[in-house]
Design a protein around this motif. Sequence first.
Motif, PDB file in Angstrom:
ATOM      1  N   LYS A 139     -54.176 114.443 119.168  1.00  0.00           N
ATOM      2  CA  LYS A 139     -53.404 113.756 118.124  1.00  0.00           C
ATOM      3  C   LYS A 139     -54.073 113.898 116.768  1.00  0.00           C
ATOM      4  O   LYS A 139     -55.265 113.651 116.614  1.00  0.00           O
ATOM      5  N   ILE A 140     -53.261 114.301 115.790  1.00  0.00           N
ATOM      6  CA  ILE A 140     -53.649 114.297 114.383  1.00  0.00           C
ATOM      7  C   ILE A 140     -52.824 113.192 113.729  1.00  0.00           C
ATOM      8  O   ILE A 140     -51.603 113.287 113.658  1.00  0.00           O
ATOM      9  N   GLY A 141     -53.464 112.144 113.301  1.00  0.00           N
ATOM     10  CA  GLY A 141     -52.762 110.957 112.833  1.00  0.00           C
ATOM     11  C   GLY A 141     -52.037 111.144 111.509  1.00  0.00           C
ATOM     12  O   GLY A 141     -52.223 112.138 110.798  1.00  0.00           O
ATOM     13  N   CYS A 142     -51.233 110.158 111.158  1.00  0.00           N
ATOM     14  CA  CYS A 142     -50.460 110.237 109.924  1.00  0.00           C
ATOM     15  C   CYS A 142     -51.388 110.225 108.709  1.00  0.00           C
ATOM     16  O   CYS A 142     -52.398 109.528 108.697  1.00  0.00           O
ATOM     17  N   PHE A 143     -51.063 111.062 107.746  1.00  0.00           N
ATOM     18  CA  PHE A 143     -51.791 111.183 106.479  1.00  0.00           C
ATOM     19  C   PHE A 143     -53.254 111.600 106.650  1.00  0.00           C
ATOM     20  O   PHE A 143     -54.065 111.418 105.748  1.00  0.00           O
ATOM     21  N   THR A 144     -53.567 112.210 107.800  1.00  0.00           N
ATOM     22  CA  THR A 144     -54.958 112.564 108.089  1.00  0.00           C
ATOM     23  C   THR A 144     -55.563 113.478 107.027  1.00  0.00           C
ATOM     24  O   THR A 144     -56.691 113.273 106.583  1.00  0.00           O
ATOM     25  N   PHE A 145     -54.819 114.515 106.634  1.00  0.00           N
ATOM     26  CA  PHE A 145     -55.305 115.465 105.631  1.00  0.00           C
ATOM     27  C   PHE A 145     -54.464 115.423 104.357  1.00  0.00           C
ATOM     28  O   PHE A 145     -54.481 116.377 103.576  1.00  0.00           O
ATOM     29  N   SER A 146     -53.753 114.354 104.132  1.00  0.00           N
ATOM     30  CA  SER A 146     -52.894 114.280 102.946  1.00  0.00           C
ATOM     31  C   SER A 146     -53.721 114.356 101.665  1.00  0.00           C
ATOM     32  O   SER A 146     -54.880 113.939 101.626  1.00  0.00           O
ATOM     33  N   GLN A 147     -53.122 114.941 100.646  1.00  0.00           N
ATOM     34  CA  GLN A 147     -53.738 115.043  99.316  1.00  0.00           C
ATOM     35  C   GLN A 147     -54.992 115.920  99.302  1.00  0.00           C
ATOM     36  O   GLN A 147     -55.782 115.848  98.342  1.00  0.00           O
ATOM     37  N   CYS A 148     -55.184 116.751 100.333  1.00  0.00           N
ATOM     38  CA  CYS A 148     -56.281 117.727 100.292  1.00  0.00           C
ATOM     39  C   CYS A 148     -55.769 118.928  99.507  1.00  0.00           C
ATOM     40  O   CYS A 148     -55.269 119.909 100.081  1.00  0.00           O
ATOM     41  N   SER A 149     -55.890 118.842  98.208  1.00  0.00           N
ATOM     42  CA  SER A 149     -55.178 119.764  97.314  1.00  0.00           C
ATOM     43  C   SER A 149     -55.659 121.205  97.411  1.00  0.00           C
ATOM     44  O   SER A 149     -54.917 122.125  97.054  1.00  0.00           O
ATOM     45  N   ALA A 150     -56.888 121.443  97.882  1.00  0.00           N
ATOM     46  CA  ALA A 150     -57.414 122.806  97.976  1.00  0.00           C
ATOM     47  C   ALA A 150     -57.258 123.406  99.365  1.00  0.00           C
ATOM     48  O   ALA A 150     -57.607 124.573  99.570  1.00  0.00           O
ATOM     49  N   LEU A 151     -56.730 122.637 100.320  1.00  0.00           N
ATOM     50  CA  LEU A 151     -56.665 123.089 101.713  1.00  0.00           C
ATOM     51  C   LEU A 151     -55.746 124.305 101.838  1.00  0.00           C
ATOM     52  O   LEU A 151     -54.549 124.229 101.527  1.00  0.00           O
ATOM     53  N   LYS A 152     -56.321 125.424 102.298  1.00  0.00           N
ATOM     54  CA  LYS A 152     -55.577 126.681 102.403  1.00  0.00           C
ATOM     55  C   LYS A 152     -55.287 127.079 103.848  1.00  0.00           C
ATOM     56  O   LYS A 152     -54.219 127.591 104.157  1.00  0.00           O
ATOM     57  N   ASN A 153     -56.260 126.888 104.720  1.00  0.00           N
ATOM     58  CA  ASN A 153     -56.156 127.406 106.075  1.00  0.00           C
ATOM     59  C   ASN A 153     -56.468 126.316 107.090  1.00  0.00           C
ATOM     60  O   ASN A 153     -57.442 125.580 106.934  1.00  0.00           O
ATOM     61  N   ILE A 154     -55.653 126.260 108.138  1.00  0.00           N
ATOM     62  CA  ILE A 154     -55.887 125.294 109.199  1.00  0.00           C
ATOM     63  C   ILE A 154     -55.595 125.944 110.541  1.00  0.00           C
ATOM     64  O   ILE A 154     -54.639 126.730 110.680  1.00  0.00           O
ATOM     65  N   VAL A 155     -56.443 125.642 111.524  1.00  0.00           N
ATOM     66  CA  VAL A 155     -56.265 126.126 112.892  1.00  0.00           C
ATOM     67  C   VAL A 155     -56.010 124.919 113.780  1.00  0.00           C
ATOM     68  O   VAL A 155     -56.789 123.964 113.781  1.00  0.00           O
ATOM     69  N   ILE A 156     -54.905 124.961 114.521  1.00  0.00           N
ATOM     70  CA  ILE A 156     -54.497 123.848 115.383  1.00  0.00           C
ATOM     71  C   ILE A 156     -54.483 124.338 116.828  1.00  0.00           C
ATOM     72  O   ILE A 156     -53.822 125.337 117.145  1.00  0.00           O
ATOM     73  N   GLU A 211     -61.219 123.579 101.892  1.00  0.00           N
ATOM     74  CA  GLU A 211     -60.261 124.686 101.916  1.00  0.00           C
ATOM     75  C   GLU A 211     -59.847 125.084 103.324  1.00  0.00           C
ATOM     76  O   GLU A 211     -58.743 125.601 103.514  1.00  0.00           O
ATOM     77  N   THR A 212     -60.711 124.874 104.313  1.00  0.00           N
ATOM     78  CA  THR A 212     -60.438 125.337 105.675  1.00  0.00           C
ATOM     79  C   THR A 212     -60.825 124.254 106.662  1.00  0.00           C
ATOM     80  O   THR A 212     -61.863 123.604 106.505  1.00  0.00           O
TER      81      THR A 212
END
Length: 265
Positions: A216-233, A206-207
């Motif tokens: 660098k955050i690569g392509c599709f790194t977090f793709s399909q993480c269906s519950a991901l709500k919060n991200i800090v960059i 989720e976080t």
Amino acid sequence: YDEGDYYPDYPWPSDIEEVTIGEGITSVSFCAFEDCTSLKKVTLPTTVSTIGSRAFQNCSALESVSYAGTAEQWISIYKTDSRLNTMFVHCLADDRNVCGGRIGSSSGTTFWKYEEDGTLTVSGTGEIQDYFNTSSNGNNYPDRPWENIPYTKLVVEEGITKIGWRAFANADSLVEVQLPSTLTEIKGYMYYSNTAGAFESCDALETIEIPAGVTKIGCFTFSQCSALKNIVIPDSVNVIGYGAFYNCGSFESVYYRGTSEQWNS
């Protein structure tokens, strides 16, 4: 085992139930106890430094492995036997149950361990290698040593600089991730229709907080993480690859530590 004239027959019966390897032995060779289907208990010394492929393969009754050293010593041993990489070993010197080992080659500088509280820890120096579920560009990528282990927490320790393709993808039970300040890249890849994001399809996550220093955050790194709500960059990031957050349908907040001008660039 049947290897023509190259290897001798076992000097022990195949119906043995217990094996104790004495101090001074440094290696358990490949296929050493393969097909010993009655084997239940194995005791290993601190002097063992390598355990070969298929050393305990098809030992279907094996339920107890003890090691005379500490948990940290155990994970430093180079093991290619998948049976020992996926079962808990009781480390007598510090009374801990752990599975894990050296990642990659026998000279690799990264290590993994999984403990009974559900924590998967990766330590050492350098890059966590790439993993892929098919042959790509003619290169065959290895299986992840923690494949099918239901870890709920991931700790990547200081010293690790990159996380490779699919390193932790499809970790269905993963809910907590701790990343180090030494990290510079979280990798992802796409080859035709095959994607290989480091954390893709982690359905319970989720976080995520990306540490300062990652560029660098690569392509599709977090793709399909269906519950991901919060991200800090962090403001150190200057590349976010194509599809890095593709189909993350639960987003509530994205926090960027830089300025709007930096973000727009």
